[in-house]
Design a protein around this motif. Structure first.
Motif, PDB file in Angstrom:
ATOM      1  N   PHE A 145       0.819  -1.200   0.000  1.00  0.00           N
ATOM      2  CA  PHE A 145       0.000   0.000   0.000  1.00  0.00           C
ATOM      3  C   PHE A 145       0.856   1.254   0.000  1.00  0.00           C
ATOM      4  O   PHE A 145       1.811   1.365   0.766  1.00  0.00           O
ATOM      5  N   ILE A 148      -3.382   4.078   3.022  1.00  0.00           N
ATOM      6  CA  ILE A 148      -4.747   3.705   3.399  1.00  0.00           C
ATOM      7  C   ILE A 148      -5.247   4.799   4.333  1.00  0.00           C
ATOM      8  O   ILE A 148      -4.683   4.986   5.418  1.00  0.00           O
ATOM      9  N   ILE A 188      -1.162   3.263   7.086  1.00  0.00           N
ATOM     10  CA  ILE A 188      -2.556   3.559   7.410  1.00  0.00           C
ATOM     11  C   ILE A 188      -2.644   4.791   8.305  1.00  0.00           C
ATOM     12  O   ILE A 188      -1.844   4.950   9.239  1.00  0.00           O
ATOM     13  N   VAL A 227      -8.096   3.343  -0.400  1.00  0.00           N
ATOM     14  CA  VAL A 227      -6.946   2.447  -0.572  1.00  0.00           C
ATOM     15  C   VAL A 227      -6.275   2.738  -1.904  1.00  0.00           C
ATOM     16  O   VAL A 227      -6.942   2.844  -2.936  1.00  0.00           O
TER      17      VAL A 227
END
Length: 235
Positions: A145, A148, A188, A227
């Motif tokens: 990622f 997020i 995140i 995302v």
């Protein structure tokens, strides 16, 4: 008497020639190399009781063997010196497995009802909420990622300050749960958006009974998960 002398003179050159020939023949014979053996004062080989065996000195090698003493060695096949064994070849190391190809994931926004995740005016995940987030964690597995973003929203019931704190607690609860399921905490982030960006208009939910207003504003109470990243390509 005179005849005998003449005959003698005729034979003398022949005898001299034979003597010269014999001396020349002896001169052509090569004397054996005796450096590897013991010799007596007359230059003869010193031997043991067994015929044909001579005593060797410290300089003797098979290359110095001579026929009178070591005929067996000289008749034997030459000694073959084996070639040195090749150096062991280190086996080639297996190449490390190639890293899986990554494909970019399209940016996604997932919208979760706060009432389904928490219940009204709550910030602790319920059974339905954890089941929904378990499915999201499975969907995100195997991905890398870039970011997020978890954003919590409330309705306009209550004070702005209260709603801001409640939305942040809900976003934090969701992000913490995803981290517990394997999502990297470095990727995140949680935000509390309070009652901003409502999905309903004031005209959609006029004043009236509280229960009716709560039901009408249900869409505003939500948690959005944005995302963006890459995922391993399936071969």
């Amino acid at each position: 008497m005179t005849h005998i002398q003449q005959g003698a003179f005729r034979r003398a050159p022949l005898v001299a020639g034979l003597a010269l020939a014999m001396s020349s023949g002896l001169g052509l014979a090569q004397a054996p190399d005796t450096r590897g053996y013991l010799l007596d004062g007359a230059g003869s080989f010193v031997g043991s009781a067994t015929p044909g065996q001579c005593w060797r000195n410290g300089a003797w090698t098979p290359a110095l063997a001579v026929a009178p003493c070591d005929a067996v060695i000289m008749a034997a096949a030459p000694v073959v010196v084996p070639a040195p064994a090749p150096a062991p070849v280190e086996p080639a190391r297996a190449a490390p497995p190639a890293a899986p190809a990554l494909i970019p994931m399209p940016a996604q926004r997932l919208n979760f009802s706060a009432d389904a995740l928490f219940g009204f005016d709550q910030s602790v995940l319920g059974p339905n909420g954890t089941a929904m987030l378990d499915g999201l964690a499975v969907e995100l597995s195997g991905s890398t990622f870039d970011a997020i973003h978890v954003r919590g929203y409330t309705d306009r019931i209550g004070s702005t300050a209260y709603n801001q704190k409640l939305s942040l607690r809900r976003a934090t609860a969701v992000s913490d749960y995803l981290v517990s399921k394997g999502v990297s905490p470095a990727s995140i982030l949680a935000y509390g958006e309070g009652e901003s960006n409502p999905l309903t208009a004031l005209a959609d939910c006029p004043g009236g009974k509280r229960a009716a207003l709560i039901a009408c504003l249900q869409r505003d109470r939500r948690v959005e998960v944005d995302v963006q990243g890459t995922k391993a390509a399936v071969r």
